[in-house]
Scaffold this motif. Structure first.
Motif, PDB file in Angstrom:
ATOM      1  N   MET A   1       1.055  -1.367  -0.519  1.00 25.01           N
ATOM      2  CA  MET A   1       0.128   0.215   0.217  1.00 25.01           C
ATOM      3  C   MET A   1       0.910   1.448  -0.059  1.00 25.01           C
ATOM      4  N   MET A  50      -4.698   2.359 -13.156  1.00 23.54           N
ATOM      5  CA  MET A  50      -5.874   2.056 -13.104  1.00 23.54           C
ATOM      6  C   MET A  50      -4.987   1.011 -12.547  1.00 23.54           C
ATOM      7  N   GLU A  51      -3.950   0.260 -12.110  1.00 20.34           N
ATOM      8  CA  GLU A  51      -3.298  -0.891 -11.094  1.00 20.34           C
ATOM      9  C   GLU A  51      -3.312  -0.673 -10.458  1.00 20.34           C
ATOM     10  N   ILE A  52      -2.800   0.968  -9.934  1.00 18.78           N
ATOM     11  CA  ILE A  52      -2.353   1.525  -8.811  1.00 18.78           C
ATOM     12  C   ILE A  52      -3.405   1.882  -7.531  1.00 18.78           C
ATOM     13  N   PHE A  53      -4.646   2.607  -8.496  1.00 21.92           N
ATOM     14  CA  PHE A  53      -5.879   2.177  -8.018  1.00 21.92           C
ATOM     15  C   PHE A  53      -5.643   2.344  -6.505  1.00 21.92           C
ATOM     16  N   PRO A  54      -6.529   0.755  -6.582  1.00 24.80           N
ATOM     17  CA  PRO A  54      -6.641   0.275  -5.058  1.00 24.80           C
ATOM     18  C   PRO A  54      -5.321   0.603  -3.645  1.00 24.80           C
ATOM     19  N   PHE A  57      -6.651   4.901  -3.181  1.00 29.77           N
ATOM     20  CA  PHE A  57      -7.906   4.421  -2.783  1.00 29.77           C
ATOM     21  C   PHE A  57      -7.230   4.729  -1.331  1.00 29.77           C
ATOM     22  N   SER A  58      -6.983   3.268  -0.865  1.00 31.55           N
ATOM     23  CA  SER A  58      -6.331   3.449   0.561  1.00 31.55           C
ATOM     24  C   SER A  58      -5.821   4.461   1.137  1.00 31.55           C
ATOM     25  N   SER A  61      -7.459   7.239   2.210  1.00 35.17           N
ATOM     26  CA  SER A  61      -9.142   6.984   2.800  1.00 35.17           C
ATOM     27  C   SER A  61      -8.541   6.840   4.277  1.00 35.17           C
ATOM     28  N   LEU A  87     -12.498   4.733 -12.610  1.00 34.31           N
ATOM     29  CA  LEU A  87     -12.569   3.796 -10.799  1.00 34.31           C
ATOM     30  C   LEU A  87     -13.145   4.703  -9.695  1.00 34.31           C
ATOM     31  N   GLU A  90     -16.563   5.435 -10.643  1.00 35.01           N
ATOM     32  CA  GLU A  90     -17.623   4.419  -9.892  1.00 35.01           C
ATOM     33  C   GLU A  90     -18.214   4.689  -8.584  1.00 35.01           C
TER      34      GLU A  90
ATOM     35  N   ARG B 109      -8.394  -5.965  -4.283  1.00 34.87           N
ATOM     36  CA  ARG B 109      -7.285  -5.883  -4.617  1.00 34.87           C
ATOM     37  C   ARG B 109      -7.197  -4.831  -3.227  1.00 34.87           C
ATOM     38  N   LEU B 110      -7.943  -3.623  -3.949  1.00 30.60           N
ATOM     39  CA  LEU B 110      -8.221  -2.845  -3.038  1.00 30.60           C
ATOM     40  C   LEU B 110      -9.544  -3.231  -1.133  1.00 30.60           C
ATOM     41  N   GLY B 114      -8.228  -3.187   2.332  1.00 30.03           N
ATOM     42  CA  GLY B 114      -8.475  -2.317   3.210  1.00 30.03           C
ATOM     43  C   GLY B 114      -8.759  -0.808   3.031  1.00 30.03           C
ATOM     44  N   VAL B 115      -9.642  -0.206   3.697  1.00 31.70           N
ATOM     45  CA  VAL B 115     -10.298   1.323   3.581  1.00 31.70           C
ATOM     46  C   VAL B 115     -10.352   1.804   5.216  1.00 31.70           C
ATOM     47  N   ARG B 117     -12.161   4.631   5.557  1.00 31.76           N
ATOM     48  CA  ARG B 117     -12.966   5.039   5.068  1.00 31.76           C
ATOM     49  C   ARG B 117     -13.494   4.704   3.948  1.00 31.76           C
TER      50      ARG B 117
END
Ligand SMILES: [Fe+2]
Ligand SMILES: [Fe+2]
Lengths: 246, 206
Positions: A1, A50-54, A57-58, A61, A87, A90, B109-110, B114-115, B117
Motif C-alpha cells: 500500500m 488503473m493498476e495502482i488505484f487500490p 484509494f486506500s 482513505s 474507477l 465508480e 485488491r482494494l 482495506g480502507v 473510510r
C-alpha cells in the motif's frame, strides 16, 4: 500500500502526498499523487494508473473519505496520470476532471463522458477549491503537447507533473530531496529524453522563477523544497533536452 | 453478503474471457469457410441445372435434385449467417467481460488492502461488478446454448444435402450420353458436402 503524508497544513487548507508503494510490481513506473483540500472541497492531482488505484484509494482513505473528492486535475493524458479515471467515477459519478482541451476527447477512452471533463484553455485558468483558488499553469510540451501544472499560491506549492521527475533507486527514495546533487542524477536522463522542446523549457523556467514556490512536487520521484526549487529550475534551464541518447 | 461470495467465486472460477475471445475468432473463421463452400454449391447447382436441361429427358431426376441442392445451399448460408450474427454479438459480451474482470480484480485488491473510510462503498462497487460478471457469464452461456442448437440444425441440413448428393450420383448413371459429366458434377457435390460436414464438426469441437 502507498503512504499518504501531509506535506502542508494551515487551517483547513492541506496538501497530502500519496507516495511509494512497496507492493507495486516493478514493471509499473512509481508515481506520486497529491490531494489538495480546503475545508470540504478536495481535488486530486494526477490520480494515477488503473493498476495502482487500490493503493491510492486506500492510502487517501486514511485521511479523508475518497468519495468526497469532487475534482481531478490531470496534468496531461498519459496512462500513469489518469487511466484510473473510470474507477474514481465508480465511487463518485459526479466527479469532474480538469484537463487540457487538447486531450478532452482522448482521455474518455479511459473513462468519463461529455459531462466529466472541464477543458483547460492553452493559457491556463483559475481552479476554485472551496473558497480558495488554485491555478492551472501552462507547461505545454513538457513533455505533453497539452500540459498543465497546478499552482497553489496560498501553500506556495507547485504540482509540476513530469517536470522534476526522478527515477529513484529503492535505497534513495526519500519523500523530500535531501541532497540535490545526488538526486538530480536520477532526473537527468528522464528530462533529456521526455522533455522535447528547449524553447518550452526556457519559457517554463522563466515562469517558474517568477513564482513563489516553497515546494515543487513532481509526479515521479521526490519533492524539491526551499533552495532546491531554485536549484532545480536553474539546472533544468541549462539542461539540453530533446536528446535521444544521453 | 451473498453477492460478495458470488463475486469471489466468479473471480476464482477458471473463466478466462480472453480465451472466449479467441474461441469466437476461431468460430467466425470456420463459419466463413462454411459460407464460402455453401456459395460454391450454389454455383455448382446452377451449372448442374443447365447441364440437366441440356441432357433433357434423360436427366429429369438429376435436374430436380440439382434444384433441391441449390435450395439447400441457400438455406445453409442463411443458417451460417445467423450463426455469425450470434458470434459477432458475443464479441461485445466477451469484450465487456474482459474489462469487467480487470476492474473486479482491482476492486478485490482494494477490498483486501482495506480502507479506513468508505468500506461500504468499496463492498458495494465490488458486488455491483461481480453481479455484472455473473450476468455476462449467464448471457454467454445462453448464447452458447443457442449456438449449439443452430449448429445441430445446420448439421441436420447437411445430412439432407448428403442424401441429395448421393441420389444425384445414382440419377447421373441414367443420364445416357450425359452420364459422365453428370457423374462428375454429382461427385463434386458429394465431396463438397463432405467438406462442409468436416467444417461443421470442427466448429462443434471449438
Ligand atoms: Fe507523462
Ligand atoms: Fe508521468
Amino acid at each position: 500500500m502507498k503512504t499518504a503524508t501531509t506535506i502542508y497544513s494551515a487551517g483547513d487548507h492541506q496538501w497530502l502526498a500519496v507516495t511509494r508503494d512497496p507492493q507495486r510490481p516493478d514493471y509499473l513506473i512509481d508515481t506520486n499523487e497529491y490531494l489538495v483540500s480546503h475545508g470540504e472541497a478536495a481535488i486530486l492531482c494526477d490520480p494515477g494508473g488503473m493498476e495502482i488505484f487500490p493503493a491510492v484509494f486506500s492510502a487517501i482513505s486514511e485521511h479523508v473519505d475518497p468519495r468526497n473528492i469532487q475534482h481531478i486535475f490531470a496534468s496531461h493524458q498519459d496512462p500513469d496520470i489518469v487511466s484510473s479515471l473510470a474507477l474514481w467515477l465508480e465511487f463518485n459519478p459526479r466527479l469532474k476532471c480538469y484537463l487540457s482541451w487538447l486531450w478532452a476527447s482522448f482521455v474518455p477512452h479511459f473513462g468519463g463522458d461529455r459531462e466529466t471533463f472541464i477543458p483547460i484553455p492553452d493559457a491556463g485558468m483559475k481552479i476554485p477549491l472551496g473558497n480558495a483558488s488554485l491555478e492551472a499553469v501552462p507547461a505545454h510540451f513538457l513533455h505533453s503537447s497539452g500540459n498543465f501544472h497546478l499552482y497553489d499560491a496560498q501553500a506556495r506549492i507547485l504540482f509540476s507533473g513530469d517536470v522534476g521527475a526522478a527515477l529513484l533507486p529503492p535505497d534513495e527514495d526519500d519523500l523530500i530531496v535531501k541532497n540535490f546533487d545526488t538526486h538530480i542524477r536520477h532526473a537527468e536522463a528522464f528530462h533529456r529524453r521526455w522533455m522535447g522542446s528547449d524553447r518550452a523549457k526556457r519559457d517554463w523556467c522563466e515562469r517558474a522563477a517568477a513564482m513563489q514556490i516553497d515546494m515543487l512536487c513532481p509526479q515521479h520521484g521526490a519533492i524539491y523544497q526551499g533552495e532546491d526549487v531554485r536549484r532545480f529550475i536553474e539546472w533544468f534551464h541549462d539542461l539540453e533536452v530533446g536528446q535521444l541518447r544521453v | 453478503m451473498n453477492d460478495l461470495s458470488e463475486g469471489s467465486r466468479v473471480l476464482q472460477s477458471d473463466a478466462h474471457p480472453e480465451n472466449d475471445l479467441q474461441r469466437i475468432v476461431l468460430v467466425n473463421e470456420q463459419i466463413k469457410a462454411v459460407v464460402a463452400t455453401a456459395f460454391s454449391i450454389n454455383l455448382m447447382a446452377l451449372n448442374a441445372i443447365f447441364l440437366a436441361k441440356r441432357a433433357g429427358q434423360a436427366a429429369l431426376g438429376f435436374g430436380v435434385l440439382s434444384n433441391e441442392l441449390r435450395t439447400f445451399s441457400v438455406d445453409l448460408a442463411d443458417v451460417m449467417k445467423a450463426l455469425r450474427d450470434m458470434t459477432s454479438d458475443s464479441v461485445n459480451v466477451v469484450s465487456d467481460q474482459v474489462r469487467l474482470a480487470r476492474t473486479l480484480g482491482i476492486l478485490s485488491r482494494l477490498k483486501a488492502a482495506g480502507v479506513a473510510r468508505g468500506q461500504q462503498a468499496v463492498d458495494a462497487a465490488f458486488a455491483r461488478h461481480a453481479a455484472r460478471v455473473e450476468r455476462d457469464e449467464a448471457a454467454l452461456r445462453e448464447r452458447q446454448r443457442k449456438l449449439r442448437q443452430v449448429l445441430a440444425d445446420a448439421r441436420q441440413r447437411v445430412e439432407l444435402g448428403g442424401v441429395l448428393a448421393r441420389s444425384a450420383k445414382i440419377e447421373a448413371a441414367y443420364g445416357g450420353g450425359f452420364a459422365q459429366p453428370l457423374m462428375q458434377v454429382s461427385s463434386e457435390f458429394d465431396r463438397t458436402i463432405q467438406a462442409i460436414r468436416g467444417s461443421l464438426d470442427a466448429l462443434a469441437a471449438i
